[in-house]
Design a protein around this motif. Structure first.
Motif, PDB file in Angstrom:
ATOM      1  N   HIS A 102      32.036 -30.382  25.321  1.00 12.97           N
ATOM      2  CA  HIS A 102      30.646 -30.017  25.046  1.00 12.97           C
ATOM      3  C   HIS A 102      29.781 -31.252  24.777  1.00 12.97           C
ATOM      4  CE1 HIS A 102      30.717 -25.692  25.287  1.00 12.97           C
ATOM      5  NE2 HIS A 102      31.830 -25.646  24.559  1.00 12.97           N
ATOM      6  N   SER A 103      30.328 -32.265  24.108  1.00 11.38           N
ATOM      7  CA  SER A 103      29.544 -33.465  23.835  1.00 11.38           C
ATOM      8  C   SER A 103      29.246 -34.262  25.100  1.00 11.38           C
ATOM      9  CB  SER A 103      30.279 -34.360  22.836  1.00 11.38           C
ATOM     10  OG  SER A 103      30.386 -33.722  21.583  1.00 11.38           O
ATOM     11  N   SER A 104      30.096 -34.119  26.110  1.00 15.41           N
ATOM     12  CA  SER A 104      29.917 -34.903  27.336  1.00 15.41           C
ATOM     13  C   SER A 104      29.050 -34.191  28.372  1.00 15.41           C
ATOM     14  CB  SER A 104      31.281 -35.220  27.965  1.00 15.41           C
ATOM     15  OG  SER A 104      31.929 -34.029  28.384  1.00 15.41           O
ATOM     16  N   LEU A 105      28.615 -32.969  28.074  1.00 16.95           N
ATOM     17  CA  LEU A 105      27.756 -32.211  28.996  1.00 16.95           C
ATOM     18  C   LEU A 105      26.359 -32.106  28.412  1.00 16.95           C
ATOM     19  CD1 LEU A 105      30.211 -29.283  29.890  1.00 16.95           C
ATOM     20  CD2 LEU A 105      29.909 -31.458  31.088  1.00 16.95           C
ATOM     21  N   ASN A 106      25.364 -32.351  29.231  1.00 12.51           N
ATOM     22  CA  ASN A 106      23.971 -32.286  28.777  1.00 12.51           C
ATOM     23  C   ASN A 106      23.595 -30.832  28.498  1.00 12.51           C
ATOM     24  OD1 ASN A 106      21.150 -32.334  28.479  1.00 12.51           O
ATOM     25  ND2 ASN A 106      20.928 -34.033  29.908  1.00 12.51           N
ATOM     26  N   PRO A 107      23.291 -30.489  27.236  1.00 10.36           N
ATOM     27  CA  PRO A 107      23.002 -29.086  26.908  1.00 10.36           C
ATOM     28  C   PRO A 107      21.713 -28.563  27.529  1.00 10.36           C
ATOM     29  CG  PRO A 107      22.505 -30.495  25.029  1.00 10.36           C
ATOM     30  CD  PRO A 107      23.162 -31.368  26.055  1.00 10.36           C
ATOM     31  N   ARG A 108      20.851 -29.459  28.016  1.00 12.39           N
ATOM     32  CA  ARG A 108      19.573 -29.040  28.589  1.00 12.39           C
ATOM     33  C   ARG A 108      19.634 -28.882  30.104  1.00 12.39           C
ATOM     34  NH1 ARG A 108      14.876 -32.273  25.163  1.00 12.39           N
ATOM     35  NH2 ARG A 108      15.664 -31.741  23.078  1.00 12.39           N
ATOM     36  N   GLN A 109      20.798 -29.141  30.678  1.00 11.77           N
ATOM     37  CA  GLN A 109      20.941 -28.992  32.124  1.00 11.77           C
ATOM     38  C   GLN A 109      21.857 -27.824  32.453  1.00 11.77           C
ATOM     39  OE1 GLN A 109      22.341 -32.711  33.737  1.00 11.77           O
ATOM     40  NE2 GLN A 109      20.314 -33.655  33.693  1.00 11.77           N
ATOM     41  N   ILE A 114      24.604 -30.421  36.325  1.00  9.30           N
ATOM     42  CA  ILE A 114      25.616 -31.304  35.750  1.00  9.30           C
ATOM     43  C   ILE A 114      26.625 -31.728  36.809  1.00  9.30           C
ATOM     44  CG2 ILE A 114      27.598 -31.353  34.177  1.00  9.30           C
ATOM     45  CD1 ILE A 114      25.897 -29.623  32.257  1.00  9.30           C
ATOM     46  N   ASP A 117      24.868 -33.931  39.751  1.00  9.66           N
ATOM     47  CA  ASP A 117      24.286 -35.249  39.444  1.00  9.66           C
ATOM     48  C   ASP A 117      24.990 -36.421  40.137  1.00  9.66           C
ATOM     49  OD1 ASP A 117      21.940 -34.948  38.130  1.00  9.66           O
ATOM     50  OD2 ASP A 117      22.759 -35.092  36.107  1.00  9.66           O
ATOM     51  N   TYR A 150      24.153 -22.462  31.165  1.00  8.73           N
ATOM     52  CA  TYR A 150      24.130 -23.710  30.420  1.00  8.73           C
ATOM     53  C   TYR A 150      25.467 -23.911  29.699  1.00  8.73           C
ATOM     54  CZ  TYR A 150      19.152 -24.048  31.362  1.00  8.73           C
ATOM     55  OH  TYR A 150      17.921 -24.162  31.992  1.00  8.73           O
ATOM     56  N   ARG A 166      32.812 -31.968  37.564  1.00  9.68           N
ATOM     57  CA  ARG A 166      31.856 -33.066  37.711  1.00  9.68           C
ATOM     58  C   ARG A 166      32.562 -34.345  38.152  1.00  9.68           C
ATOM     59  NH1 ARG A 166      28.701 -34.869  32.426  1.00  9.68           N
ATOM     60  NH2 ARG A 166      30.874 -35.180  31.792  1.00  9.68           N
TER      61      ARG A 166
END
Length: 326
Positions: A102-109, A114, A117, A150, A166
């Motif tokens: 979860h920390s390595s994934l952008n929560p706003r995308q 993701i 990218d 998300y 990813r």
């Protein structure tokens, strides 16, 4: 495992020294002159206590940070100090899976963005990138129709599958997996490990598998490198290292791995190390393990041992003046 004459990745005398916290304090040598190879299709496990430099090594290899000295050779080309512009085409071949999904994934995308990218950065069109993202969702065992959700809408195991998808977007040859299952429940860990093994077989991937759980490493890796205070103290074929560890530190780590047989667990020898690992900002002279080593002799306090084959004919090297079984 598939191997070739020339290693896919070759690390030689790699160091990473971070500046000290104070202006005149000594630099912190997080990685202190390590060398190893990874063959195409191979899984090399990198193990050790927290703070020994494992994750820093992984970030150096994919060039998220700049090495201080040493060389990183990928497919015969030294990439140690390439500019970001020159390195860009090679980044598709070297990808990373991080510890906390979860920390390595952008929560706003969205998941679509993701996974897409890396492809967009490499010049793919939005349509091509989205099509590839849908394929990858299916490949890693997620429902493709959930691609516009998300990260917070997924469990930890599902989020790690997104991170794996990813990392595979650009069809890499080498994936650095930095403790990819340590933040997950035990049952979910097995699922992710099974997934990574299947992907390796299907895609011909090579892994640098960073972990502190030696049971997981034994399951997934072909070879094992044991790291202590920025240095590799033992490296070799998995079966050999687990059956006959030569370095006292490796023996201590393996003695702490639970055994499935209760009777064997009760009677086994436990090796307890004294104290905590020294600070990498002020490592001990000679062998850095000597303050905690039950076999330390005067030479250990003054002379650093080099990695060497201790048993002729065995694919195992140890950095110890008095290796077990020598």
């Amino acid at each position: 495992m598939t191997t070739s004459a020339e290693p896919l990745l070759s690390i030689r005398d790699l160091t990473m020294a971070f500046p000290g916290k104070r202006a005149r304090s000594a630099p912190v040598r997080a990685v202190d002159g390590i060398s190893f190879d990874v063959a195409a299709g191979e899984t090399l496990g990198l193990v050790g206590e927290s703070g020994c430099g494992k994750s820093t090594t992984g970030r150096l290899i994919v060039r998220l940070i700049e090495p201080t000295t040493g060389s990183i050779t990928y497919a015969g080309r030294d990439i140690s100090h390439l500019s970001q512009r020159t390195l860009k085409p090679l980044r598709k071949d070297l990808q990373m899976v991080f510890q906390d999904p979860h920390s390595s994934l952008n929560p706003r995308q969205t998941v679509a963005r993701i996974i897409s990218d890396p492809l967009l950065v490499q010049g793919s069109s939005a349509a091509q990138a989205r099509k590839r993202a849908v394929e990858l969702m299916d490949l890693v065992g997620l429902i493709p129709e959930h691609i516009d959700r998300y990260p917070h809408e997924f469990s930890g195991g599902q989020a790690q599958r997104i991170g794996i998808a990813r990392s595979l977007a650009t069809s890499p040859r080498l994936v650095v997996a930095d403790e990819p299952v340590s933040a997950l429940d035990v049952s979910v860990q097995a699922q992710i490990v099974n997934l990574m093994e299947r992907l390796q077989q299907e895609l011909g991937l090579a892994y640098l598998f960073i972990a502190h759980d030696l049971s997981v490493v034994k399951r997934v890796c072909d070879r094992v490198a044991v790291m202590y205070l920025g240095r590799i103290v033992e490296i070799g074929d998995k079966e050999r290292v687990y059956a006959a560890p030569a370095h006292p530190y490796t023996r201590a780590l393996l003695s702490a791995v639970p055994l499935p047989d209760p009777a064997a667990e009760r009677t086994r020898e436990r090796i307890t190390l004294l104290g905590d690992p020294p600070s990498p900002a002020a490592p001990p002279p000679g062998c850095t393990f000597h303050p905690r080593c039950p076999k330390a002799q005067p030479i250990c306090r003054s002379e650093a041992p080099l990695l060497r084959i201790t048993t002729p004919g065995e694919a195992q090297e140890t950095a110890c003046h008095f290796p077990e079984g020598a």
